[in-house]
Structures are given as C-alpha cells and as structure tokens.
Design a protein around this motif. Structure first.
Motif: not given
Length: 365
Positions: A290-314
C-alpha cells in the motif's frame, strides 16, 4: 477496478514464489485476488500443488489462479474480432477463418495476455490481480503497449491527413465506406466507431499504467551481482513505459546493505530463506504494498514552470537521447524509447534546454 501488481527481475531470483506469496497475503486480507500466471509450463502448478487451467480456478478462499494459454486466448480474441466485423461490415471476410487454425506470431502472446488482464480487471470480480509474467524487458514492452500503440494512431492519423494520398482519397472515403459498412462513415478513417473503441481502450490502459494505485511493480533480486544489476536496469527501463516501481525485495537474504544505496530512494525489504512450503513466514516478510505510491513518479509535468521531469535511475546523460518531432518529444534510454504526449500548454513548443540531475532528466520549454 483492480490493483495490478507484477514483479521484475532476473530469472531464477524467485519472482514466482514472491508473486504467489503476495497473492496469498491479499487473499488473507479478504480481498478478491486473481493470480495470473503467464508461464505456460508445469512449474507454477507444481509450486501451487494443483493443475492450472486457462480459466480461473479457486486455490483458496478469496484466491483464484489462472494460467494463460496463448492458443486459448487467441481463439477467444478471434471470435470477438469476428463479432466486430459482423457488426460493421456488410460482407464479413474473416467469418470462414477459425481461431483454432491460427498460430501465434512472435509478440502476439504478450498482446493477448495484456488484453486478458484488461478483461479480468474490467469484470469487477477482483480487487487485486497479481501478474506473474516474464519479469524482464518483454513484460515492460507489454505494459507499454497502450502508450506506444496510441502514439502510432495519433502520429499516422496526422501523417495520413496531411499527405497527398489522404487529401486525394478524403472525398471518396465516405461514399465508398458507407456502401460497404453498416454505419455512416465520416471522411476521417481514424475517427470511426471501431477505431474510437480501440483508442478509448488504449487510453484507459495508458492512464492505468501511469497510476500507481492501479498498476505497480516491485523489483526482485538476490545478492548475486548479476541479479542486482538486472534489477537496477529494469528499474530505469520501467520508468520509460511510465510504470511506477514501488520497492525492492531482496530475496533469500535478511541483509539489505548491498541494496540500500544502490536503489535509493526505493524502500528495500529483505526476505530470508524460508523452509519449504512455509508460506506464512514468506507472507509476513513481504513489504507493505500500500506504500508503493510514495516513491518518485516516472514523469512529472509542471506547466507553470514549463518543465518535464523524467526519473531515469540507472542511466547517465550519455545513455539518454532526447529528440523532438512535431508536438511530442521522444526519450531514448537503454533499449526503451518513449514518446511523451505533452499537455496543450507545452505541445508543439520547442525544447529550450535539458539537463541530467540526480537521476532526473529535466526538460525546459
């Protein structure tokens, strides 16, 4: 809608054992569970002490198990295809071809399994589906099918509409198609009832994969270096299909020191060697899913800052390639390629810059 849980890792690390234990745990909690086994061989049935079948079979209270058979899935899917054909075509031409005649082409079995999981999810009969798949890149490609297939439809729809062929054929599509089909047909061949139905299914699948409360994966590895390296690689590859990895299960060890720094910030759970058939000890050692959703999301889109962040470990910046064609951007990392469908506020805007920081690829527009 059910929670779909699967496990990734090198062969031989105990993924099937962990999947069975996870299914038993959910069932013990009173949840309606389907343990879906992709491997067609006899080993899972021997572990469970029962003959497995291509239809769900009760293993314990609240727990059913099914073993996917590609030929059975193909026959059933073919019959559904023929029903759709009969619904939309005045003169169906697949009606004389029978599913029992068809062989399974490479890659077809993954699509069939994914569709079967979708149907079991949509049935409303289960709260949790534990998918014991191949646990490698083929599993990730299977789970990434909705997004990739949706991209193909979007991309080729526009390419066709803008092409000379599309412009030439457009005036003739509606009258010709209406003469053949049972429904009215617009001048857009990609915007018809059967196509819209397929597109809706793909979009639902894409949204489910991106939602950690709907689909989640855990890495499974032993202390063997190859197993750890494989799990680490699959962690990064999973991000490329939008799949959230909720944690690491260090199997056959209670010492997680070799895993903690390597997989931070994922939680690591050690599972010591258990006596044969001692399922309860293994169940008790599993993490809290049940705690799995607390990890970093694969992608985050911030329209206000005009940024897209992708988590790419490894991966490091030398292994990541960023390209932009038209309204979408493409990220290539390892053996995975992902086309990111941007929101209207960013769609079509040129990339202003990109940097790789703390395992995140941060793209600015």
């Amino acid at each position: 809608m059910a929670l779909i849980l699967t496990f990734l890792g090198k062969g031989g690390v105990g993924r099937t054992t962990i999947a069975i234990a996870a299914a038993k745990r959910f069932a013990n909690q009173g949840k309606r569970v389907l343990l879906a086994i992709q491997e067609a061989g006899p080993a899972p049935g021997l572990m469970l002490g029962m003959a497995l079948e291509p239809d769900p079979k009760e293993l314990a209270p609240h727990l059913q198990v099914v073993q996917f058979h590609g030929t059975t899935l193909l026959e059933r899917s073919w019959e559904e295809l023929k029903k759709l054909e009969a619904q939309y075509l005045r003169t169906p031409f697949f009606k004389e071809v029978f599913g029992q005649e068809l062989g399974i082409l490479p890659g077809m079995d993954s699509a069939l399994v994914l569709n079967a999981v979708r149907e079991y999810d949509a049935s409303g009969n289960y709260d949790v589906i534990v998918l014991d798949g191949a646990g490698d890149q083929s599993t990730l490609r299977m789970l990434g099918m909705p997004e990739i297939a949706g991209w193909y439809i979007r991309r080729f729809r526009q390419v066709f509409a803008d092409s000379d062929l599309g412009k030439t054929l457009s005036p003739f599509i509606q009258p010709i198609a209406s003469a053949v089909l049972n429904v009215s047909w617009s001048d857009d061949p990609f915007n018809q009832p059967v196509t819209r139905q397929a597109t809706d299914i793909l979009e639902q699948g894409r949204q489910a994969i991106a939602d950690p409360s709907r689909v989640i994966a855990y890495l499974v590895a032993t202390e063997e270096e190859g197993a750890i390296a494989t799990a680490h690689y699959l962690w990064g590859a999973a991000q490329q299909v939008g799949l959230t990895v909720g944690g690491v299960i260090a199997n056959q060890t209670s010492d997680t020191s070799a895993f903690n720094a390597r997989f931070a910030p994922l939680p690591v759970s050690g599972v010591a060697n258990q006596p044969a058939n001692d399922w309860q000890s293994l169940i008790d050692a599993l993490p809290n899913f049940d705690l799995a959703s607390q990890v970093p999301p694969p992608i985050a889109i911030n329209v206000a800052e005009r940024k897209v962040s992708l988590f790419l470990p490894g991966f490091d910046k030398k292994q990541v390639k960023l390209t932009q064609y038209g309204p979408e951007i493409t990220i290539e990392a390892g053996d995975q390629r992902r086309n990111i469908f941007l929101p209207p506020e960013l769609s079509g805007k040129p990339v202003a810059g990109a940097r790789f920081q703390d395992s995140f690829l941060i793209i600015s527009f």
